[in-house]
Design an enzyme around this catalytic site. Sequence first.
Site, mmCIF file in Angstrom:
data_model
loop_
_atom_site.group_PDB
_atom_site.id
_atom_site.type_symbol
_atom_site.label_atom_id
_atom_site.label_comp_id
_atom_site.label_asym_id
_atom_site.label_seq_id
_atom_site.Cartn_x
_atom_site.Cartn_y
_atom_site.Cartn_z
ATOM 1 N N ALA A 65 11.802 -8.014 10.333
ATOM 2 C CA ALA A 65 12.188 -8.738 8.908
ATOM 3 C C ALA A 65 13.156 -7.735 8.504
ATOM 4 O O ALA A 65 13.173 -6.551 8.580
ATOM 5 C CB ALA A 65 11.223 -8.605 7.935
ATOM 6 N N GLY A 109 8.553 -8.103 12.379
ATOM 7 C CA GLY A 109 8.675 -9.530 12.704
ATOM 8 C C GLY A 109 9.226 -9.817 14.026
ATOM 9 O O GLY A 109 8.831 -10.734 14.736
ATOM 10 N N GLU A 112 6.423 -10.153 16.100
ATOM 11 C CA GLU A 112 5.846 -11.283 15.699
ATOM 12 C C GLU A 112 6.238 -12.626 16.363
ATOM 13 O O GLU A 112 5.639 -13.574 16.749
ATOM 14 C CB GLU A 112 5.458 -11.497 14.341
ATOM 15 C CG GLU A 112 4.500 -10.020 13.704
ATOM 16 C CD GLU A 112 4.551 -10.197 12.182
ATOM 17 O OE1 GLU A 112 5.441 -10.041 11.618
ATOM 18 O OE2 GLU A 112 3.411 -10.090 11.783
ATOM 19 N N GLU A 132 5.437 -1.488 10.245
ATOM 20 C CA GLU A 132 5.300 -1.974 8.851
ATOM 21 C C GLU A 132 4.676 -0.964 7.867
ATOM 22 O O GLU A 132 5.144 -0.849 6.837
ATOM 23 C CB GLU A 132 4.652 -3.497 8.379
ATOM 24 C CG GLU A 132 5.569 -4.594 9.067
ATOM 25 C CD GLU A 132 5.025 -5.090 10.655
ATOM 26 O OE1 GLU A 132 4.508 -4.244 11.209
ATOM 27 O OE2 GLU A 132 5.474 -6.229 10.803
HETATM 28 N N1 CO8 Z 1 16.133 -4.563 8.776
HETATM 29 C C1 CO8 Z 1 17.421 -4.222 8.166
HETATM 30 N N2 CO8 Z 1 18.114 -3.398 8.726
HETATM 31 C C2 CO8 Z 1 17.841 -2.936 9.854
HETATM 32 C C3 CO8 Z 1 16.611 -3.012 10.435
HETATM 33 C C4 CO8 Z 1 15.635 -3.831 9.828
HETATM 34 N N3 CO8 Z 1 14.457 -4.209 10.279
HETATM 35 N N4 CO8 Z 1 16.333 -2.502 11.431
HETATM 36 C C5 CO8 Z 1 17.719 -1.736 11.758
HETATM 37 N N5 CO8 Z 1 18.376 -2.098 10.834
HETATM 38 C C6 CO8 Z 1 19.844 -1.750 10.671
HETATM 39 C C7 CO8 Z 1 19.848 -0.274 10.196
HETATM 40 O O1 CO8 Z 1 19.719 -0.236 8.820
HETATM 41 C C8 CO8 Z 1 21.117 0.228 10.682
HETATM 42 O O2 CO8 Z 1 22.054 -0.291 9.688
HETATM 43 P P1 CO8 Z 1 23.299 0.460 9.183
HETATM 44 O O3 CO8 Z 1 24.040 0.914 10.458
HETATM 45 O O4 CO8 Z 1 23.947 -0.317 8.129
HETATM 46 O O5 CO8 Z 1 22.756 1.770 8.529
HETATM 47 C C9 CO8 Z 1 21.412 -0.603 11.885
HETATM 48 O O6 CO8 Z 1 20.480 -1.823 11.710
HETATM 49 C C10 CO8 Z 1 21.019 0.243 13.108
HETATM 50 O O7 CO8 Z 1 19.837 0.877 13.161
HETATM 51 P P2 CO8 Z 1 19.625 2.316 13.206
HETATM 52 O O8 CO8 Z 1 20.613 3.277 12.955
HETATM 53 O O9 CO8 Z 1 18.205 2.596 12.452
HETATM 54 O O10 CO8 Z 1 19.166 2.506 14.851
HETATM 55 P P3 CO8 Z 1 18.593 3.591 15.558
HETATM 56 O O11 CO8 Z 1 18.902 3.275 17.162
HETATM 57 O O12 CO8 Z 1 18.487 4.932 15.166
HETATM 58 O O13 CO8 Z 1 17.072 3.187 15.246
HETATM 59 C C11 CO8 Z 1 15.040 1.543 15.100
HETATM 60 C C12 CO8 Z 1 16.550 1.798 15.717
HETATM 61 C C13 CO8 Z 1 13.931 2.596 15.486
HETATM 62 C C14 CO8 Z 1 14.481 0.370 15.439
HETATM 63 C C15 CO8 Z 1 15.130 1.686 13.657
HETATM 64 O O14 CO8 Z 1 16.410 0.935 13.232
HETATM 65 C C16 CO8 Z 1 14.013 1.036 12.538
HETATM 66 O O15 CO8 Z 1 13.130 1.911 12.705
HETATM 67 N N6 CO8 Z 1 14.234 0.115 12.289
HETATM 68 C C17 CO8 Z 1 13.287 -0.573 11.042
HETATM 69 C C18 CO8 Z 1 12.029 -0.954 12.015
HETATM 70 C C19 CO8 Z 1 11.095 -1.716 11.139
HETATM 71 O O16 CO8 Z 1 10.511 -0.908 10.440
HETATM 72 N N7 CO8 Z 1 10.569 -2.930 11.221
HETATM 73 C C20 CO8 Z 1 9.477 -3.435 10.531
HETATM 74 C C21 CO8 Z 1 10.156 -4.233 9.259
HETATM 75 S S1 CO8 Z 1 9.144 -4.979 8.246
HETATM 76 C C22 CO8 Z 1 8.645 -6.479 9.006
HETATM 77 O O17 CO8 Z 1 9.147 -6.805 10.000
HETATM 78 C C23 CO8 Z 1 7.615 -7.260 8.099
HETATM 79 C C24 CO8 Z 1 7.201 -8.617 8.992
HETATM 80 C C25 CO8 Z 1 6.630 -9.121 8.130
HETATM 81 C C26 CO8 Z 1 7.048 -10.743 8.190
HETATM 82 C C27 CO8 Z 1 8.477 -10.960 7.739
HETATM 83 C C28 CO8 Z 1 8.754 -12.160 7.113
HETATM 84 C C29 CO8 Z 1 9.999 -12.491 6.338
#
Ligand code: CO8
Length: 258
Positions: A65, A109, A112, A132
């Site tokens: 998400a 998500g 999911e 999460e």
């Molecule tokens: N949301 C928003 N932006 C994101 C997300 C995300 N989930 N994941 C990555 N991005 C963005 C980063 O902020 C970054 O943007 P910017 O360049 O502007 O800073 C860009 O994508 C590239 O990401 P990274 O620089 O972090 O790339 P890396 O290769 O270093 O890392 C990862 C890749 C490991 C995937 C890392 O980006 C990461 O950990 N992302 C978050 C993963 C996460 O925690 N996901 C769970 C989110 S919570 C959720 O999904 C709840 C679900 C419940 C249902 C939701 C209902 C709406």
Amino acid sequence: MGYENIIADKRGAVGIVTLNRPKALNALSAGLIADLGKALDDFEADAEIGCIVVTGSEKAFAAGADIKEMAGFSYMDAYKRDFITDGWERLAQCRKPVIAAVAGYALGGGCEIAMMCDFILAADTAKFGQPEITIGTMPGAGGTQRLTRFVGKSKAMEMCLTGRMMDAEEAERAGLVSRVVPAAELVDEAIKTAERIASMSKPVTMMTKESVNRAYETTLTEGVRFERRLFHSTFATADQKEGMAAFVEKRKPAFKDE
Ligand code: CO8
């Protein structure tokens, strides 16, 4: 079919949705979920389409998400809009078969929505996880429920409590994905599989999907009874007559979806 956050494409009898927010690793913003819902509505209404493929990029199916979008939510924001059910479940409610073709990250998500599809084809680069917990929340679109049904309690619990990712090989071993293919072949393989499904009788593929999904919702006795009734109903279709006649006459069936 112009969308801001996805690309929707039709190739013969296959509908293809490509999640397309590359700068955010396909984070599932409200806009993306709305676009996905509209594309699915169109594909479901299109009588030519017999199977749908949902895919992302080489780097990410979807990294969850959109954290930036929801970071400031209050409880009331989440509750009032019924955050999650507003659009997310559309994928799980599709009547036509849907294949998730996953390369790279399928996190939170992202994992999911892959699990809402009927099966997951994974590239050898795929990584699945429910991280999460590492950002102070928990799965909210079925992660604790669907992952547990796919891989069992022990592995699901470990993944949800630690946020550890599973690679494609482990995901196949655990039963989360149906097959692993080389990343370069993923989308072609998913489309080929979707074409095969779409070449069957469409109403019968829908009945079969409905019956397999019933296994998650009911007891064995009731599930088998449900299956039996649908099985009987296939004998009311022209496609069952055509399929069996074609077998006897040693030719390919020409299904009419009737
Ligand atoms: N949301 C928003 N932006 C994101 C997300 C995300 N989930 N994941 C990555 N991005 C963005 C980063 O902020 C970054 O943007 P910017 O360049 O502007 O800073 C860009 O994508 C590239 O990401 P990274 O620089 O972090 O790339 P890396 O290769 O270093 O890392 C990862 C890749 C490991 C995937 C890392 O980006 C990461 O950990 N992302 C978050 C993963 C996460 O925690 N996901 C769970 C989110 S919570 C959720 O999904 C709840 C679900 C419940 C249902 C939701 C209902 C709406």
